[in-house]
Design a protein around this motif. Structure first.
Motif, PDB file in Angstrom:
ATOM      1  N   GLU A 140       0.840  -1.191   0.000  1.00  8.83           N
ATOM      2  CA  GLU A 140       0.000   0.000   0.000  1.00  8.83           C
ATOM      3  C   GLU A 140       0.877   1.244   0.000  1.00  8.83           C
ATOM      4  OE1 GLU A 140      -3.698   1.855   2.633  1.00  8.83           O
ATOM      5  OE2 GLU A 140      -2.351   0.376   3.502  1.00  8.83           O
ATOM      6  N   ASN A 141       0.621   2.146  -0.942  1.00  8.06           N
ATOM      7  CA  ASN A 141       1.395   3.383  -1.077  1.00  8.06           C
ATOM      8  C   ASN A 141       2.895   3.066  -1.115  1.00  8.06           C
ATOM      9  OD1 ASN A 141      -1.253   4.193   0.420  1.00  8.06           O
ATOM     10  ND2 ASN A 141      -0.488   6.117  -0.470  1.00  8.06           N
ATOM     11  N   CYS A 142       3.270   2.322  -2.143  1.00 10.70           N
ATOM     12  CA  CYS A 142       4.671   1.929  -2.302  1.00 10.70           C
ATOM     13  C   CYS A 142       5.161   2.278  -3.704  1.00 10.70           C
ATOM     14  CB  CYS A 142       4.851   0.417  -2.079  1.00 10.70           C
ATOM     15  SG  CYS A 142       4.598  -0.108  -0.365  1.00 10.70           S
ATOM     16  N   LEU A 143       6.450   2.558  -3.813  1.00  9.06           N
ATOM     17  CA  LEU A 143       7.116   2.746  -5.102  1.00  9.06           C
ATOM     18  C   LEU A 143       7.920   1.489  -5.383  1.00  9.06           C
ATOM     19  CD1 LEU A 143       9.032   5.938  -6.276  1.00  9.06           C
ATOM     20  CD2 LEU A 143       9.807   3.645  -6.833  1.00  9.06           C
ATOM     21  N   LEU A 144       7.601   0.814  -6.515  1.00 13.19           N
ATOM     22  CA  LEU A 144       8.199  -0.488  -6.809  1.00 13.19           C
ATOM     23  C   LEU A 144       8.920  -0.473  -8.153  1.00 13.19           C
ATOM     24  CD1 LEU A 144       5.147  -2.783  -5.908  1.00 13.19           C
ATOM     25  CD2 LEU A 144       6.958  -1.988  -4.374  1.00 13.19           C
ATOM     26  N   ARG A 145      10.015  -1.209  -8.230  1.00 10.40           N
ATOM     27  CA  ARG A 145      10.696  -1.441  -9.517  1.00 10.40           C
ATOM     28  C   ARG A 145      10.268  -2.820 -10.010  1.00 10.40           C
ATOM     29  NH1 ARG A 145      15.722   0.271 -12.060  1.00 10.40           N
ATOM     30  NH2 ARG A 145      15.423  -0.266 -14.252  1.00 10.40           N
ATOM     31  N   PHE A 146       9.417  -2.830 -11.038  1.00 12.35           N
ATOM     32  CA  PHE A 146       8.984  -4.088 -11.638  1.00 12.35           C
ATOM     33  C   PHE A 146       8.734  -3.804 -13.109  1.00 12.35           C
ATOM     34  CE2 PHE A 146       6.359  -7.669 -12.760  1.00 12.35           C
ATOM     35  CZ  PHE A 146       6.884  -8.699 -12.011  1.00 12.35           C
ATOM     36  N   ASN A 147       9.796  -3.836 -13.870  1.00 18.20           N
ATOM     37  CA  ASN A 147       9.736  -3.520 -15.290  1.00 18.20           C
ATOM     38  C   ASN A 147       9.876  -4.816 -16.085  1.00 18.20           C
ATOM     39  OD1 ASN A 147       9.665  -2.162 -17.689  1.00 18.20           O
ATOM     40  ND2 ASN A 147      11.718  -1.310 -17.530  1.00 18.20           N
ATOM     41  N   ASP A 148       8.748  -5.485 -16.316  1.00 19.23           N
ATOM     42  CA  ASP A 148       8.721  -6.814 -16.936  1.00 19.23           C
ATOM     43  C   ASP A 148       8.805  -6.676 -18.463  1.00 19.23           C
ATOM     44  OD1 ASP A 148       8.462  -9.517 -17.373  1.00 19.23           O
ATOM     45  OD2 ASP A 148       6.300  -9.553 -17.000  1.00 19.23           O
ATOM     46  N   THR A 149       9.967  -6.312 -18.943  1.00 16.24           N
ATOM     47  CA  THR A 149      10.127  -6.059 -20.378  1.00 16.24           C
ATOM     48  C   THR A 149       9.958  -7.310 -21.224  1.00 16.24           C
ATOM     49  OG1 THR A 149      12.520  -6.317 -20.108  1.00 16.24           O
ATOM     50  CG2 THR A 149      11.632  -4.077 -19.986  1.00 16.24           C
ATOM     51  N   SER A 150      10.238  -8.481 -20.656  1.00 13.27           N
ATOM     52  CA  SER A 150      10.112  -9.728 -21.417  1.00 13.27           C
ATOM     53  C   SER A 150       8.753 -10.386 -21.248  1.00 13.27           C
ATOM     54  CB  SER A 150      11.203 -10.718 -20.990  1.00 13.27           C
ATOM     55  OG  SER A 150      11.073 -11.035 -19.616  1.00 13.27           O
ATOM     56  N   ASN A 151       7.849  -9.757 -20.479  1.00 13.28           N
ATOM     57  CA  ASN A 151       6.497 -10.277 -20.253  1.00 13.28           C
ATOM     58  C   ASN A 151       6.487 -11.674 -19.624  1.00 13.28           C
ATOM     59  OD1 ASN A 151       5.199  -7.975 -21.363  1.00 13.28           O
ATOM     60  ND2 ASN A 151       5.570  -8.770 -23.431  1.00 13.28           N
TER      61      ASN A 151
END
Length: 515
Positions: free
Chosen positions: A424-435
């Motif tokens: 909740e109310n978080c900044l996340l790095r999740f860049n799933d470029t390969s799906n």
């Protein structure tokens, strides 16, 4: 025939030059030059050898010279040691330097502060290196600060063996032992006077509490740490300084090498190990750095209260894992973990967790990293065996999870055990470029039962994450993005700054960065 004569003449010339022993050498005449006129050897603990420091001695003349003597001013009683052009000693004679050439001088120190001063915690120890004597004498100054400490270590027995601690039996029924010792009553409180230097694992006995007072400094030798046994506790309670930039009242756990080049080197010591059955641990205003594992919280104490409470705690430069929790019960706020060789936060084998205003990052650059900043699991593989345990809860509120990889949050779930989490109310790095995870419901960031008010893949704008300066800019997307209810539970950031009016994400309130 001419070719043969040429070869013989060439061989003769080589023999003549290689056997020559009539070099004409001049005395140094006090005309040496030095790369340093003073060598500052960094702070060392009493009776622990320093790193090796060096400087160069130059002969700028067009003539080969000889230095009749190079010696420490205090002679054989000096605590410094020399190696000059490959010759070791405290007095070295007849060192030659070719024309327009140089030699290296290497210096080390090992000193006993009890011999230097009976009533000081630190002592500035000096000496000089004398090059030549009399009117031709030239000097290079040597300066080192010797620091006194409490030294805690395993007992060594008459047969040459060393005291050990038992960790139980292995799969074959053999006892597992590590170098270590049980802390006696007088050493169950670490104070802020002298620092503490630990060799091996310092064991907290069952039923006892290890108390670390505000301002204490605890240093560990290689492969050393603290291990807290069943029914024992560890309390490391620092304080926020009146001047947040000084932080002199925090508690610091780090290695025993004090030289600046070791200040950020991972893996210098082992871990703080809170074993299964240990209980009621509290850390507040603590920094843990340069270990293999920062804290290993092994299981929980079975009560309805957190086994480990973390507040205002920083864990940096762990060679493997910053905080490793197995079936643990942890309550944490204002926690910062960064630069880990594997995982900064590993919630392994289920458990109960609540994290508020925490920053979990990983900007490791000391080699390849295959794991994310945060790894959450309800299972553990050990050889061919698979252990499972319920992830009762893993709640993250007003947190930052980021790093230098595309994906910094991974779930490892098996269906045989519960797997409950909420961000909740978080900044996340999740860049799933390969799906890879596009159809995986665990990462459904639109599901408000799992993810609410999430900021994805926006740079948090840390001051300098590579050197663990994790405060954020006031231009960060994390600025003013916090949940007010959570902020009211944690009204001050890790530096003691009020966050209730405009709460930011992570452990720090933002600042204006200077150009």
């Amino acid at each position: 025939m001419k070719q043969l004569l040429f070869i013989l003449l060439f061989i003769g010339l080589i023999s003549f030059t290689s056997c020559r022993d009539d070099f004409e050498l001049e005395p140094s005449f006090g005309a040496l030059e030095f790369s340093k006129d003073t060598v500052y050897l960094d702070t060392v603990f009493t009776n622990i050898g320093s790193s090796t420091y060096s400087f160069k001695v130059y002969n700028r003349r067009d003539q080969d010279i000889s230095i009749p003597s190079i010696q420490l001013n205090h002679g054989e009683s000096s605590n410094f040691r020399l190696n000059v052009d490959g010759v070791a000693g405290k007095t070295i004679n007849d060192i030659n330097i070719l024309a327009n050439d140089s030699i290296f001088v290497f210096v080390e120190v090992t000193a006993d502060i009890q011999e230097l001063s009976q009533d000081q915690l630190s002592f500035l120890y000096t000496d000089q290196i004398n090059f030549d004597t009399g009117a031709n004498r030239q000097q290079v100054e040597l300066v080192s600060l010797v620091q006194d400490a409490h030294f805690l270590f395993p007992e060594r027995f008459e047969d040459g063996s060393t005291e050990t601690l038992s960790l139980g039996l292995d799969e074959e029924g053999q006892e597992i032992q590590i170098d270590g010792f049980i802390l006696d009553d007088e050493h169950l409180t670490f104070t802020s006077g002298k620092p503490y230097v630990i060799y091996g694992f310092a064991g907290v006995p069952s039923g006892e509490t290890l108390s670390i007072e505000a301002g204490a400094r605890v240093h560990f030798h290689e492969n050393s740490g603290i291990i807290v046994s069943r029914d024992a506790s560890m309390r490391a309670l620092g304080e926020v300084s009146a001047d947040p930039e000084l932080m002199e009242n925090e508690i610091i756990f780090e290695g025993d090498r004090l030289e600046p080049e070791f200040s950020e080197v991972p893996g210098q010591w082992a871990a703080i190990w809170l074993t299964q059955g240990s209980t009621n641990h509290r850390f507040d205003h603590v920094t843990i750095k340069n270990s293999t594992v920062g804290i290993l919280m092994d299981s929980n104490d079975g009560t309805d209260q957190p086994t480990l409470t973390l507040k205002n705690t920083q864990i940096y430069n762990s060679a493997n894992v910053g905080l490793l929790a197995r079936t643990a019960f942890i309550d944490a706020e204002n926690v910062v973990i960064n630069n880990s060789g594997q995982v900064s936060l590993n919630l392994s084998l289920g458990g109960r967790y609540n994290f508020r205003h925490c920053t979990f990052a990983n900007y490791w650059r000391n080699g390849f990293r295959q794991f994310p900043a945060v790894l959450i699991e309800n299972n553990l593989e050990a050889g061919e065996a698979l252990f499972v345990a319920d992830l009762v809860e893993a709640n993250f509120s007003n947190c930052i999870i980021y790093g230098n990889e595309s994906i910094e949050l991974i779930f490892n779930k098996v269906d045989e055990a519960a797997f409950n989490y909420k961000f909740e109310n978080c900044l996340l790095r999740f860049n799933d470029t390969s799906n890879r995870f596009v159809d995986n419901d665990l990462y459904d960031f639109e599901n408000t039962d799992l993810f609410e008010n999430i900021i994805l893949n926006d740079e948090p704008l840390f001051l300098d994450a590579e050197v663990n300066q994790m405060i954020i800019s006031n231009e960060s997307p994390a600025d003013a993005a916090g949940n007010a209810t959570t902020a009211n539970r944690v009204p001050f950031d890790i530096l003691g700054k009020d966050r209730t009016q405009s709460p930011d994400l992570g452990a720090y309130q933002s600042i204006l960065f200077e150009e």
